[in-house]
Design an enzyme around this catalytic site. Sequence first.
Site, PDB file in Angstrom:
ATOM      1  CG  HIS A 120      -1.683  -0.977   1.729  1.00 34.15           C
ATOM      2  ND1 HIS A 120      -2.793  -1.184   0.943  1.00 34.15           N
ATOM      3  CD2 HIS A 120      -1.469  -2.197   2.274  1.00 34.15           C
ATOM      4  CE1 HIS A 120      -3.441  -2.417   1.336  1.00 34.15           C
ATOM      5  NE2 HIS A 120      -2.817  -2.802   2.411  1.00 34.15           N
TER       6      HIS A 120
HETATM    7  C1  BDR Z   1      -3.017   0.710   5.553  1.00 34.84           C
HETATM    8  O1  BDR Z   1      -3.012   0.441   6.819  1.00 34.84           O
HETATM    9  C2  BDR Z   1      -1.744  -0.205   7.522  1.00 34.84           C
HETATM   10  O2  BDR Z   1      -2.048  -1.413   7.871  1.00 34.84           O
HETATM   11  C3  BDR Z   1      -0.808  -0.029   6.306  1.00 34.84           C
HETATM   12  O3  BDR Z   1       0.404   0.234   6.732  1.00 34.84           O
HETATM   13  C4  BDR Z   1      -1.608   0.914   5.260  1.00 34.84           C
HETATM   14  O4  BDR Z   1      -0.790   2.154   5.581  1.00 34.84           O
HETATM   15  C5  BDR Z   1      -3.605   0.039   4.511  1.00 34.84           C
HETATM   16  O5  BDR Z   1      -4.995   0.094   4.830  1.00 34.84           O
END
Ligand code: BDR
Length: 318
Positions: A247
């Site tokens: 992400h």
């Molecule tokens: C986001 O939530 C976190 O767990 C990850 O680092 C990312 O920023 C994804 O939903």
Amino acid sequence: MVPAMAPRKIIIDTDPGQDDAVAILLALASREELDVLGITAVAGNVPLALTQRNARIVCELAGRPDMRVFAGADAPIHRALVTAEHVHGKTGLDGPPVPDPDMDLQAQNAVDFIIETLMEHPPGTVTLVPIGPLTNIALAFEKAPEIVPRVAEIVLMGGAYFEVGNITPAAEFNIYVDPEAAEIVFKSGVPLVVMPLDVTHKALTSRARVEAFRAMGTETGRMVAAWTDFFERFDMEKYGSEGAPLHDPCTIAYLLKPDLFSGRHINVAIETQSDLTRGMTVADWWRVTDRAPNAMFIGDLDAEGYFALLTERLARLP
Ligand code: BDR
Ligand code: CA
């Protein structure tokens, strides 16, 4: 001769997190384009004591013990902290063993560092890159509203529209954890670029992509491969996908190569009231309201180009 463009000044606000770690590494590997002024930690994936520590571990891995890391909010503005150890493990950086960091945490609070930095640089020259809950950014905006028009742009990871939620059926984790903070940021008037799950769920690792990290033969390559291996298991079980979404590095990749991404400039509002849909990013993708656009909401990316960029840049690190 055309003079080289000065690197863009950024502050990364983060809750590492394996994917946050890769985002930080990508930024630190891209010194011609990005000048990381500091890294501010926030509570999110794991509590603040761990996220600020993890940020220092990542800087040292990148060979940058000189980078300044600041600790900010240890809880959302109005709510109890929700964490994501089920995804990232107990430390937030579970997977390979990591050494204790030697570099110190800065004494200044992250919120004050954000304010001071924006005040001492010319307006429109500092970009904020939040890849965790938006608590630190919102607190800075509330404490010193004069900084808001000085922010060049905010490029953040958070939200979802077509992909809906990952922490609840309706909400993405970063926005869900501190929806009031998100509302402040989305209403701030600062130009926003948003990397929602709609795009990050297309930034999927695969065996070949992870092996390309490992094949670098460096400590960074080995750690990134091991972190993504760990991080993968959860999403592969949940979504039945081939790999896991990386992400957070989408934000840094966008700063480096915006052409890898496409989206729509639309209105995005945050649900803060409903128990059922709290933290939902209500994105007017189809432009069915007259609400003014406030965000470039990204929907697609060139995944091959994204992983090629990651591999090329991370290979520069120790
Ligand atoms: C986001 O939530 C976190 O767990 C990850 O680092 C990312 O920023 C994804 O939903
Ligand atoms: Ca994150």
